[in-house]
Scaffold this motif. Sequence first.
Motif, PDB file in Angstrom:
ATOM      1  N   ARG A   2      15.671  77.447 150.398  1.00 34.28           N
ATOM      2  CA  ARG A   2      16.497  78.331 151.427  1.00 34.28           C
ATOM      3  C   ARG A   2      17.141  77.535 152.583  1.00 34.28           C
ATOM      4  O   ARG A   2      16.252  76.595 153.039  1.00 34.28           O
ATOM      5  CB  ARG A   2      15.439  79.392 151.966  1.00 34.28           C
ATOM      6  CG  ARG A   2      14.782  80.187 150.992  1.00 34.28           C
ATOM      7  CD  ARG A   2      13.483  81.294 151.595  1.00 34.28           C
ATOM      8  NE  ARG A   2      12.724  81.866 150.715  1.00 34.28           N
ATOM      9  CZ  ARG A   2      13.017  83.166 150.331  1.00 34.28           C
ATOM     10  NH1 ARG A   2      14.031  83.732 150.750  1.00 34.28           N
ATOM     11  NH2 ARG A   2      12.350  83.622 149.568  1.00 34.28           N
ATOM     12  N   PRO A   3      18.095  77.820 152.919  1.00 37.00           N
ATOM     13  CA  PRO A   3      18.828  76.997 154.061  1.00 37.00           C
ATOM     14  C   PRO A   3      18.014  77.095 155.376  1.00 37.00           C
ATOM     15  O   PRO A   3      17.827  75.773 155.958  1.00 37.00           O
ATOM     16  CB  PRO A   3      20.299  77.814 154.287  1.00 37.00           C
ATOM     17  CG  PRO A   3      20.571  78.415 153.128  1.00 37.00           C
ATOM     18  CD  PRO A   3      19.216  78.761 152.354  1.00 37.00           C
ATOM     19  N   CYS A   4      17.446  78.030 155.685  1.00 38.96           N
ATOM     20  CA  CYS A   4      16.709  78.015 156.910  1.00 38.96           C
ATOM     21  C   CYS A   4      15.541  76.961 156.924  1.00 38.96           C
ATOM     22  O   CYS A   4      14.828  76.634 157.791  1.00 38.96           O
ATOM     23  CB  CYS A   4      16.220  79.437 157.158  1.00 38.96           C
ATOM     24  SG  CYS A   4      14.849  80.186 156.094  1.00 38.96           S
ATOM     25  N   HIS A   5      15.201  76.525 155.634  1.00 39.27           N
ATOM     26  CA  HIS A   5      13.968  75.727 155.774  1.00 39.27           C
ATOM     27  C   HIS A   5      14.428  74.207 155.622  1.00 39.27           C
ATOM     28  O   HIS A   5      13.792  73.174 155.508  1.00 39.27           O
ATOM     29  CB  HIS A   5      13.167  75.861 154.505  1.00 39.27           C
ATOM     30  CG  HIS A   5      12.302  77.141 154.545  1.00 39.27           C
ATOM     31  ND1 HIS A   5      12.081  77.980 153.338  1.00 39.27           N
ATOM     32  CD2 HIS A   5      12.010  77.797 155.501  1.00 39.27           C
ATOM     33  CE1 HIS A   5      11.521  78.824 153.844  1.00 39.27           C
ATOM     34  NE2 HIS A   5      11.217  79.018 155.041  1.00 39.27           N
ATOM     35  N   GLY A   6      15.715  73.617 155.509  1.00 37.66           N
ATOM     36  CA  GLY A   6      16.304  72.718 155.478  1.00 37.66           C
ATOM     37  C   GLY A   6      15.910  71.794 154.481  1.00 37.66           C
ATOM     38  O   GLY A   6      15.844  72.086 153.418  1.00 37.66           O
ATOM     39  N   ASP A   7      15.477  70.623 154.718  1.00 31.23           N
ATOM     40  CA  ASP A   7      15.282  69.740 153.830  1.00 31.23           C
ATOM     41  C   ASP A   7      13.616  69.573 153.272  1.00 31.23           C
ATOM     42  O   ASP A   7      13.081  68.852 152.695  1.00 31.23           O
ATOM     43  CB  ASP A   7      15.517  68.077 153.942  1.00 31.23           C
ATOM     44  CG  ASP A   7      17.001  68.223 153.674  1.00 31.23           C
ATOM     45  OD1 ASP A   7      17.793  68.897 153.089  1.00 31.23           O
ATOM     46  OD2 ASP A   7      17.794  67.372 154.803  1.00 31.23           O
ATOM     47  N   HIS A  16       2.424  78.563 148.381  1.00 25.62           N
ATOM     48  CA  HIS A  16       1.984  79.128 149.431  1.00 25.62           C
ATOM     49  C   HIS A  16       2.948  79.133 150.626  1.00 25.62           C
ATOM     50  O   HIS A  16       2.705  79.751 151.720  1.00 25.62           O
ATOM     51  CB  HIS A  16       0.758  78.094 150.048  1.00 25.62           C
ATOM     52  CG  HIS A  16      -0.454  78.430 148.984  1.00 25.62           C
ATOM     53  ND1 HIS A  16      -1.206  79.271 149.068  1.00 25.62           N
ATOM     54  CD2 HIS A  16      -1.056  77.251 148.135  1.00 25.62           C
ATOM     55  CE1 HIS A  16      -2.240  79.116 147.864  1.00 25.62           C
ATOM     56  NE2 HIS A  16      -1.877  77.773 147.392  1.00 25.62           N
ATOM     57  N   TRP A  17       4.057  78.299 150.527  1.00 24.20           N
ATOM     58  CA  TRP A  17       4.813  78.307 151.690  1.00 24.20           C
ATOM     59  C   TRP A  17       6.453  78.751 151.173  1.00 24.20           C
ATOM     60  O   TRP A  17       7.072  79.347 152.117  1.00 24.20           O
ATOM     61  CB  TRP A  17       5.227  76.870 152.142  1.00 24.20           C
ATOM     62  CG  TRP A  17       4.020  76.315 152.738  1.00 24.20           C
ATOM     63  CD1 TRP A  17       2.848  75.571 152.433  1.00 24.20           C
ATOM     64  CD2 TRP A  17       3.952  76.419 154.252  1.00 24.20           C
ATOM     65  NE1 TRP A  17       2.103  75.287 153.394  1.00 24.20           N
ATOM     66  CE2 TRP A  17       2.743  75.860 154.561  1.00 24.20           C
ATOM     67  CE3 TRP A  17       4.585  77.111 155.340  1.00 24.20           C
ATOM     68  CZ2 TRP A  17       2.153  75.652 155.784  1.00 24.20           C
ATOM     69  CZ3 TRP A  17       4.165  76.932 156.580  1.00 24.20           C
ATOM     70  CH2 TRP A  17       2.982  76.297 156.957  1.00 24.20           C
ATOM     71  N   ARG A  18       6.479  78.757 149.823  1.00 23.84           N
ATOM     72  CA  ARG A  18       8.166  79.123 149.281  1.00 23.84           C
ATOM     73  C   ARG A  18       8.497  80.544 149.852  1.00 23.84           C
ATOM     74  O   ARG A  18       9.607  80.732 149.800  1.00 23.84           O
ATOM     75  CB  ARG A  18       8.217  78.829 148.096  1.00 23.84           C
ATOM     76  CG  ARG A  18       7.437  79.846 147.113  1.00 23.84           C
ATOM     77  CD  ARG A  18       7.842  79.419 145.418  1.00 23.84           C
ATOM     78  NE  ARG A  18       6.888  80.286 144.718  1.00 23.84           N
ATOM     79  CZ  ARG A  18       6.426  79.808 143.812  1.00 23.84           C
ATOM     80  NH1 ARG A  18       6.550  78.408 143.200  1.00 23.84           N
ATOM     81  NH2 ARG A  18       5.707  80.753 143.010  1.00 23.84           N
ATOM     82  N   THR A  31      24.809  73.723 158.187  1.00 21.99           N
ATOM     83  CA  THR A  31      23.498  73.601 157.050  1.00 21.99           C
ATOM     84  C   THR A  31      22.699  75.049 157.028  1.00 21.99           C
ATOM     85  O   THR A  31      22.223  75.024 155.985  1.00 21.99           O
ATOM     86  CB  THR A  31      22.479  72.775 157.389  1.00 21.99           C
ATOM     87  OG1 THR A  31      21.725  72.837 158.514  1.00 21.99           O
ATOM     88  CG2 THR A  31      23.099  71.170 157.410  1.00 21.99           C
ATOM     89  N   GLY A  32      22.789  75.852 157.838  1.00 22.18           N
ATOM     90  CA  GLY A  32      21.891  77.284 157.889  1.00 22.18           C
ATOM     91  C   GLY A  32      20.469  76.795 158.327  1.00 22.18           C
ATOM     92  O   GLY A  32      19.570  77.789 158.376  1.00 22.18           O
ATOM     93  N   GLN A  33      20.061  75.623 158.676  1.00 24.77           N
ATOM     94  CA  GLN A  33      18.604  75.194 158.956  1.00 24.77           C
ATOM     95  C   GLN A  33      18.165  76.053 160.157  1.00 24.77           C
ATOM     96  O   GLN A  33      19.119  75.958 161.267  1.00 24.77           O
ATOM     97  CB  GLN A  33      18.439  73.912 159.136  1.00 24.77           C
ATOM     98  CG  GLN A  33      16.999  73.165 159.256  1.00 24.77           C
ATOM     99  CD  GLN A  33      16.651  72.008 159.395  1.00 24.77           C
ATOM    100  OE1 GLN A  33      17.856  71.038 159.218  1.00 24.77           O
ATOM    101  NE2 GLN A  33      15.631  71.620 159.680  1.00 24.77           N
ATOM    102  N   GLY A  34      17.176  76.538 160.081  1.00 25.78           N
ATOM    103  CA  GLY A  34      16.453  77.226 161.512  1.00 25.78           C
ATOM    104  C   GLY A  34      16.271  76.484 162.386  1.00 25.78           C
ATOM    105  O   GLY A  34      15.528  75.106 162.339  1.00 25.78           O
ATOM    106  N   LEU A  35      16.602  76.571 163.568  1.00 21.03           N
ATOM    107  CA  LEU A  35      16.256  75.809 164.778  1.00 21.03           C
ATOM    108  C   LEU A  35      15.712  76.607 165.835  1.00 21.03           C
ATOM    109  O   LEU A  35      16.163  77.848 166.039  1.00 21.03           O
ATOM    110  CB  LEU A  35      17.798  75.054 165.287  1.00 21.03           C
ATOM    111  CG  LEU A  35      18.457  74.198 164.367  1.00 21.03           C
ATOM    112  CD1 LEU A  35      19.830  73.817 164.747  1.00 21.03           C
ATOM    113  CD2 LEU A  35      17.706  73.158 163.917  1.00 21.03           C
TER     114      LEU A  35
END
Length: 60
Positions: A2-7, A16-18, A31-35
């Motif tokens: 997911r883009p919000c999770h970045g790398d 448990h996290w996905r 990138t769409g990463q959540g900030l």
Amino acid sequence: RRPCHGDDARRAADPHWRDLLLFHEYFHGETGQGLGASHQTGWTALVIRHVEDLARHRNK
């Protein structure tokens, strides 16, 4: 991925996290990463609910 999770590989592969979706204040434009803050998720809805309850009781 997911883009919000970045790398963060843990959030992409760990069962448990996905499926955890965080709602951030804003997102990286490319990138769409959540900030920004994600720990405040839900507070706005909770406050609105209480404001609605107060309004209902005042209108009785």
